[in-house]
Write a protein that holds these residues in place. Structure first.
Motif: not given
Lengths: 365, 287
Positions: A74, A82, A151, B178, B180-183
């Motif tokens: 993060q 994915f 983002r 996902a 976690r990847m998004d923050g």
């Protein structure tokens, strides 16, 4: 925009299996890097290590000069798409796309503006209130991309994002990804086992096998100058034809002698074989199907019978059985051949790839 | 084409089979429900009627038994104690259980399997075996005879960890990745992604543990002796034997028992869909 460097990266699992073995890779700003290879070659593991979803057993990973081995996903500012989209089923499309901004505590009106902007650019405006369960595969894929784009991350990681789509949609989405790359102008790392995706999308392709990098190069170089037999066979559809041939000198000319004839080699290749001391030895040669031609019996390197003729529209694939060897030829549709007809074939000598039969490394490139 | 299942058995066989089912299920239901019905009916009888086995229904319902319990007994206080202590305990058990279940399912660490084995191993221990050590610990912490002691000693539920773990295992790991990847931190991923997708496991866990804590008798009676801290089961017993009147006020005891069950019945009425789903293993998530 980001520069990513992998230095001697190894991934070893608890049972001792090494999924990735000591790889080195430099990914520059704005590059579209494709990790390609057969199943189990370590490409997805490499991508997941860059994402922070897998621990790195050995080696260093740098993002813009900072070592990020121990930085949690993060905090890496990297977005990922994915294979199975991984959309949150209990959230609407709007909420899915907005989730990362909500975490960052971006003001609501700013989130709203950006979500609508991204949705418009991906053709999702009408679907913002729907849940993922109500979307088609292609729409889900767009939402997954929207979630990544919104983002403005330093880099995009994509793990076989098109593999769940049907062939037509895959082609369409491939174009959209290429278009996205042009628009966003940032670093993309894309994993696929589909070499068509690799060749059409990437500015740099990394071919992997058994956890090791086989070759890192531009799509053109990879196609024209493969460093070993694996890369030569993996890149290109239909795959390259391989055959063993004896390298000899006849009438002052270096030739490759095949079962049915011989192939005179151009000077440059002949010189390399001579220098390498290959005269009188057997080499492994490769020729791409598009570089095989029908010829007269006198010119023939291979003689055989047509086993399959596949008409693909403007071009045709001819499968010719030459003894134990099958030679595939990619030609235009006018070269129609009947099943069972006898044909003679010759490779374009200047397009031949010659490999050391022991090490499988190229001799002539 | 009609693909519905059709019963090819003859009519008499079908009728007999149906009657058999009704008979078996009806008998089982009567056996299960009878004590409860008996309790409700007895709560409306006079003392004399209760002891007279010839009378099943009260000649004139004694509603004063119920109102007496509600307005002139400590039972409502015990219900309140039980309700809020159970709520706090269940809330804590949900937080601790969800955190451990998340770690077991979504985090990779060497001792993951060993940890789960140890956790489940403790489930095999007879509860009574933990009473003495738990009692000593609470005594050392000066938490005997207090709500704090009751709550602290029930912060973790092994059953809850197991139930939530099974629910979490239905969720594709990619979703947490996902997030976690998004923050999202693990904490956020747990409550914003995993929890909404396993709502039924959480509700089942909450309800079952609320009911068992609400009804718990043995452990609370070991560590509390002041009536201010009594939960319902203990309170009922105290009510039953108060003033040395063992078994003399049956009508009131029955009325108290009936009143005590009401909150659980109301809760069950509103949540039975989730309750039955959760026990049946339906998590509401499609693979």
């Amino acid at each position: 925009m980001a520069e990513i460097i992998l230095k001697n990266i190894t991934k070893e699992y608890e049972n001792g299996f090494q999924a990735v073995k000591n790889i080195n890779l430099e990914i520059k700003d704005n590059e579209f890097v494709i990790l390609v290879g057969p199943s189990g070659c370590g490409k997805s593991t490499t991508l997941r290590m860059i994402a922070g979803l897998e621990d790195i057993s050995e080696g260093d990973l740098y993002l813009d000069g900072n070592r990020i081995n121990d930085v949690p996903p993060q905090n890496r500012d990297i977005a990922m798409v994915f294979q199975n989209y991984a959309l949150y089923p209990h959230m609407t499309v709007y909420q899915n796309i907005a989730y990362s901004l909500k975490i960052k505590k971006v003001p609501k009106d700013e989130i709203d503006r950006r979500v609508k902007e991204v949705a418009a650019s991906l053709g999702l405006t009408e679907l913002l209130d729907r849940r993922p369960g109500q979307l088609s595969g292609g729409q889900k894929q767009r939402v997954a991309m929207g979630r990544a784009i919104i983002r403005h991350p330093k880099a995009f990681l994509m793990d076989e994002p098109l593999s769940n789509l049907d062939a037509k949609l895959r082609g369409q989405m491939r174009v959209e990804i290429a278009d996205l790359y042009q628009r966003l102008n940032t670093t993309f790392i894309y994993v696929t086992h589909d070499q068509t995706e690799a060749m059409t999308l990437g500015t740099k392709i990394v071919v992997m096998k058994d956890g090791e990098i086989q070759q890192t190069d531009s799509p053109t170089n990879l196609f024209n100058y493969p460093v070993n037999k694996f890369v030569a066979g993996f890149i290109g559809t239909p795959a390259m034809n391989f055959f063993d041939a004896e390298c000899t000198e006849e009438d002052g000319m270096v030739v490759l002698r095949t079962a049915d004839g011989m192939i005179p080699l151009p000077e440059e290749k002949a010189a390399k074989l001579k220098e390498g001391g290959w005269l009188g030895k057997t080499v492994s040669a490769g020729i791409r199907p598009e570089h095989v031609r029908l010829c007269t019996e006198a010119e023939a390197a291979f003689k055989g019978t047509v086993s399959v003729f596949e008409l693909l529209g403007s071009n045709a694939i001819i499968y010719v059985q030459c003894g134990d060897q099958r030679i595939i030829m990619n030609t235009d549709e006018t070269d129609r051949q009947e099943h069972g007809s006898e044909v003679c074939l010759k490779p374009l000598a200047e397009k031949l790839h010659i490999f050391d039969p022991e090490t499988e490394r190229t001799i002539t490139n | 084409m009609n693909t519905r299942y059709s019963d090819k058995r003859s009519l008499p066989v079908r009728v007999l089979s149906l009657l058999g089912k009704i008979l078996i299920l009806g008998t089982a239901s009567i056996f299960t429900a009878f004590p409860f019905i008996w309790m409700i009916i007895s709560s409306l009888k006079t003392k004399a009627e209760i002891l007279n086995t010839d009378i099943f229904l009260p000649t004139s319902p004694q509603w004063s038994n119920i109102t007496g319990i509600i307005f002139n007994s400590p039972i409502p206080k015990y219900i309140f104690n039980s309700a809020w202590v159970s709520l706090v305990i269940v809330a804590l058990q949900i937080v601790t259980g969800a955190m451990l279940a998340y770690a077991l399912v979504f985090l990779k660490f060497r001792t993951n399997k060993l940890l789960f084995t140890i956790v489940m191993g403790t489930y095999m221990l007879p509860v009574a075996a933990t009473y003495i050590p738990s009692y000593i610990i609470l005594a050392d912490w000066h938490m005997l005879d207090s709500f704090r002691g009751l709550i602290i000693s029930s912060t973790v539920s092994i059953f809850g960890i197991f139930l939530l773990r099974q629910g979490f295992m239905q969720i594709p790991k990619g979703l947490v990745e996902a997030a976690r990847m998004d923050g999202a931190s693990h904490w956020r991923a747990l409550w914003e992604i995993v929890c909404p997708m396993t709502k039924s496991s959480f509700i089942t866990f909450g309800l079952m543990n609320f009911i068992s804590t609400y009804n718990n008798y043995m452990w609370p009676s070991l560590i509390t002796k002041t009536s201010d801290y009594f939960l319902v089961s203990q309170g009922l017993r105290a009510f039953f034997i108060r003033d040395g009147a063992y078994g003399t006020e049956w009508a009131l005891v029955m009325a108290a028992s009936a009143v005590v069950v009401v909150p659980l019945l109301v809760l069950f009425a509103f949540t039975q869909k989730w309750f039955i789903n959760g026990i049946g293993g339906e998590t509401g998530i499609k693979g």
